[in-house]
Design an enzyme around this catalytic site. Structure first.
Site, PDB file in Angstrom:
ATOM      1  N   SER A   1       0.827  -1.199   0.000  1.00  0.00           N
ATOM      2  CA  SER A   1       0.000   0.000   0.000  1.00  0.00           C
ATOM      3  C   SER A   1       0.872   1.263   0.000  1.00  0.00           C
ATOM      4  CB  SER A   1      -0.954  -0.051   1.194  1.00  0.00           C
ATOM      5  OG  SER A   1      -1.968   0.917   1.092  1.00  0.00           O
TER       6      SER A   1
ATOM      7  N   ASP B   1     -10.259  -3.974  -4.494  1.00  0.00           N
ATOM      8  CA  ASP B   1      -9.425  -2.937  -3.883  1.00  0.00           C
ATOM      9  C   ASP B   1      -9.586  -1.641  -4.672  1.00  0.00           C
ATOM     10  OD1 ASP B   1      -7.463  -1.323  -2.781  1.00  0.00           O
ATOM     11  OD2 ASP B   1      -5.842  -2.747  -3.071  1.00  0.00           O
TER      12      ASP B   1
ATOM     13  N   HIS C   1      -7.952  -5.259  -0.203  1.00  0.00           N
ATOM     14  CA  HIS C   1      -6.761  -4.538   0.226  1.00  0.00           C
ATOM     15  C   HIS C   1      -6.329  -4.989   1.620  1.00  0.00           C
ATOM     16  CE1 HIS C   1      -4.116  -0.963  -0.079  1.00  0.00           C
ATOM     17  NE2 HIS C   1      -4.249  -0.920   1.235  1.00  0.00           N
TER      18      HIS C   1
END
Length: 355
Positions: A193, A285, A315
């Site tokens: 991320s 996501d 995610h």
């Protein structure tokens, strides 16, 4: 988070999660609810069950204040990260003012590759502890030393503080290769991320010693465009549209910074100098499409890249090592890519030395 969930120790809740995941499949399906299909993808039953249990338990990654967000992430991670991975020694390091944690699998010989890892958390939350078990897993399963960087967080330290610290950590690793007992010619960068963003940015701005591989889990790479996946998956799948705005407002409150390649690395004109890359996205996501656009641009500019979309996941799956099996399998595949990438880098190095 519900009052009941807050009153129970994380260990009790983690045990309850494992119990539910161990129930017969018909019961798990009953708890999870009707299958969810969106954009031609079906949410994996284990992913759907986990999201449903988080909803029922009142567990949420809150965005009321940075402190509340950090506490919520710490608690939710503790529920799913699984038993502590053993057979690895861990020690704290200080990297020219940036804190870190250094992982060495037991019995690993001197001169091994190194993975410098940057944790996720929207540049606002996450720390060495939140990604400790993931770093242990990567170290042991890939047979590499891992250096986890504790970069400064926003809003106390807004952009480009995290990027600066990420660069410092990498340069420190290169300069201290002998003390770390690693091969400076086989250093990979990785992250999930926001950490994936920092890994890519660091690789783009590396000095004379370049990283040889990038390991990116669902990276954030473009703060300027709202792509289709954000509209499709912006609510109900852990990372939400609201959370993305909240993180970015804390990390880069100035709109002018959103076009800076040190934040929106996808906008960099020349990515051809980046190393071979494994980039994993999750089907459900909001960041899916920008990650895949980054992979496509890398390939178009001649960078060897493997793009892997896990259609049924959401995610944050890289931290879910303790429940179900599909999440761990996805991380294990990334480990295999890392091992292969580092082995090929070693081969290229040997060819160069004999040329």
């Amino acid at each position: 988070m519900s009052k009941l969930a807050e009153s129970l120790p994380p260990g009790v809740l983690a045990g309850a999660l494992r119990f539910v995941f161990g129930l017969p499949a018909p019961l798990r399906r009953l708890i999870a609810g009707r299958p969810i299909t969106l954009d031609g993808q079906r949410l994996h039953p284990e992913a759907q069950l986990l999201l449903r249990l988080q909803q029922l338990g009142g567990e949420d990654w809150q965005t009321t204040t940075p402190a509340a967000n950090r506490t919520a992430l710490t608690r939710s991670t503790a529920l799913v990260r699984g038993p502590v991975v053993g057979n690895v020694t861990v020690r704290a390091v200080s990297m020219d003012g940036v804190g870190g944690r250094f992982y060495t699998p037991r019995g690993l010989p001197e001169g091994s590759p190194l993975l410098v890892f940057y944790h996720g958390g929207g540049w606002v939350s996450g720390d060495l502890d939140s990604h400790d078990n993931l770093c242990r897993f990567l170290a042991v399963e890939a047979g590499v030393r891992v250096l986890s960087a504790d970069y400064r967080l926003a809003p106390e330290h807004p952009f480009p503080a995290a990027a600066d610290d990420a660069q410092t950590a990498y340069e420190w690793a290169v300069a201290n290769a002998a003390e770390l007992r690693i091969d400076p010619a086989r250093i990979a960068l990785g992250g999930d991320s926001a950490g994936g963003n920092l890994a890519a940015v660091t690789a783009l701005h590396a000095g004379d010693v370049k990283p040889v591989f990038l390991l990116l889990f669902y990276p954030a790479v473009d703060a300027t465009v709202r792509r289709r996946s954000r509209e499709l998956f912006g609510n109900g799948f852990f990372l939400t549209d609201q959370k993305m705005d909240w993180f970015l407002d804390h990390y880069a409150p100035s709109r002018d910074s959103h076009t800076d390649p040190r934040l929106s690395v996808l906008l960099a004109e020349d990515l051809s100098g980046l190393p071979p890359t494994y980039l994993a996205t999750a089907g459900f996501d909001p960041l899916r499409d920008e990650g895949e656009a980054f992979a496509e641009k890398l390939a178009a500019q001649g960078v060897p890249v493997v793009l892997r979309r896990y259609e049924g996941l959401f995610h944050g799956y890289a931290n879910i090592l303790g429940v179900g099996g599909v999440f761990r399998e996805a991380v294990a595949e990334a480990v295999g890519a890392l091992r292969t990438g580092l082995a090929l880098a070693n081969t290229r190095q040997g060819v160069a030395e004999t040329a």
